[in-house]
Design an enzyme around this catalytic site. Structure first.
Site: not given
Ligand code: GDP
Ligand code: MN
Length: 394
Positions: A109, A197
């Site tokens: 992530y 993101e």
């Protein structure tokens, strides 16, 4: 403003971030054609909607044949995909992205967000990325890496390498990961994004770092100087209530309740929402008409508020400085007549030309309820709303 994954990937590529090859498709036939253009024997068909968590909702499918690509595309296109980010109404899939499939060794992530308290960009990373990131951050908060960027110098190469090391990446991958981190940050600051993101950023089995998914949000207040970003806007993915208001220069945010609000000034609008809550109601929206609002603008505000079918009563709360209460009153009267309104409307006027404004409303003969203070207005609108509900039910 949000953009689609394929658009985000196009931008990331320009900033030196490696992404899988792919093509956009609007029909199952096109999806199959896109797959045939890409070499290999596995493809991923991805629904392009402004939402994450598509994978769990069936919006990301790995396909091993052209038939599977065709089936996945046919299933997704025209469907309202409901993810835990879209709300129950879902979002319409009208574009697909077909990519070469990537063999994944690890999902990481990587997020870049604005921390309002620190007034800095913060990089958030986790060695356990992918679809379960919410659970990881809730259950193992200490495993999340955070790194604050100093805006005076921007993201530094050593800082990017430090993040890569903290992720536990093997030495040969450090430079590539650092390049990806630097690229994301450069995009964010050069293009006025407020969120980038990449989840997951993957280590492939071939030993490369690739951005497998990408979500980018841009600062609406900077769009005027980023025409190449504003043209990526897809209004069909936005809340139609907000688009209507925004196109008319009104500052509007849709909420969940039944009481529509028309207020001047963001601070007073926030206070009005609080007062409605305290009086036992639920606001349907935030709306700031701004300063010097003409009767036409007030009429448009009514339209914006009434675009929401949940609205059952309206509170107009104006503390006029630059505004004029007589113009506001004129707008209210026009709205009630022209839009043929029969729901309860409470109006609280104060400030410039207040006597003229109140007189206009009183003499209109319309069933508009007047109030002197905000507390009184909030009480009156909640009472009137409850009465109207009771009448409807009986
Ligand atoms: P999201 O659910 O909207 O966040 O969509 P993603 O693009 O992140 O895809 C969801 C998940 O699908 C990823 O976390 C991966 O596990 C998987 N996935 C996506 N693309 C590929 C691919 O090319 N190969 C493999 N093996 N898995 C993939
Ligand atoms: Mn994702």
């Amino acid at each position: 403003m949000d953009i689609h994954e394929y658009q985000a990937k196009e931008l990331l590529k320009r900033f030196g971030v490696q992404v899988p090859r792919g093509g956009i498709a609007y029909s199952p036939e096109q999806a199959v054609y896109r797959a045939s253009e890409l070499s290999g024997d596995k493809w991923v068909v991805k629904a392009q909607i402004h939402s994450g968590a598509r994978g769990k909702a069936g919006g990301v499918r790995i396909c091993a044949s052209e038939e599977e690509v065709c089936d996945a595309a046919a299933w997704m296109l025209g469907r309202k995909l409901v993810t835990h980010q879209t709300g129950p109404q879902g979002k319409l899939v009208s574009r697909l992205y077909v990519e070469e499939a990537t063999a994944i060794a690890q999902e990481i992530y990587l997020g870049f967000v604005m921390d309002r308290k620190l007034e800095r960009v913060v990089v958030v990373a986790s060695a356990q990325g992918g679809m379960e990131i919410e659970e990881i951050s809730a259950n193992e908060p200490d495993s999340i890496i955070r790194s604050v960027v100093d805006p005076a110098v921007g993201m530094q190469a050593f800082q990017a390498r430090e993040i890569a090391f903290s992720l536990g990446l093997e030495p040969p991958l450090i430079a590539q990961a650092a390049k990806t981190i630097m690229g994301c940050y450069a995009l964010m600051s050069d293009m006025d994004a407020n969120m980038v993101e990449v989840n997951p950023m993957v280590v492939t089995r071939a030993g490369e770092i690739v951005a497998l998914d990408a979500k980018i949000s841009f600062d609406d207040n900077a769009l005027y100087r980023r025409p190449e970003i504003s043209e990526l806007r897809d209004k069909s993915q936005e809340d139609p209530r907000e688009t209507f208001a925004e196109d008319r220069g009104l500052s509007y945010i849709g909420l969940e309740g039944e009481i529509g609000c028309i207020v001047n000034g963001a601070g007073l609008a926030m206070a009005t929402l609080d007062m409605i809550k305290m009086a036992g109601g639920d606001p349907a929206n935030f709306l700031d008409v701004g300063g010097g609002a003409s009767p036409e603008r007030v009429l448009m505000s009514f339209q914006a508020v009434l675009n929401d079918p949940k609205v059952e009563a309206i509170l107009v709360n104006i503390f006029a400085g630059i505004n004029r209460c007589d113009w506001i009153a004129e707008g209210v009267v026009r709205a009630v007549r022209e839009l043929d309104l029969d729901l309860p409307i409470v109006v609280r006027l104060s400030g410039t030309n207040v006597d003229e404004g109140r007189k206009l409303l009183a003499e209109s003969g319309l069933a508009v309820i007047a109030a002197d203070t905000l507390a009184e207005a909030a009480d009156k609108v909640v009472t009137a709303w409850k009465d109207a509900r009771y009448k409807e039910a009986s």
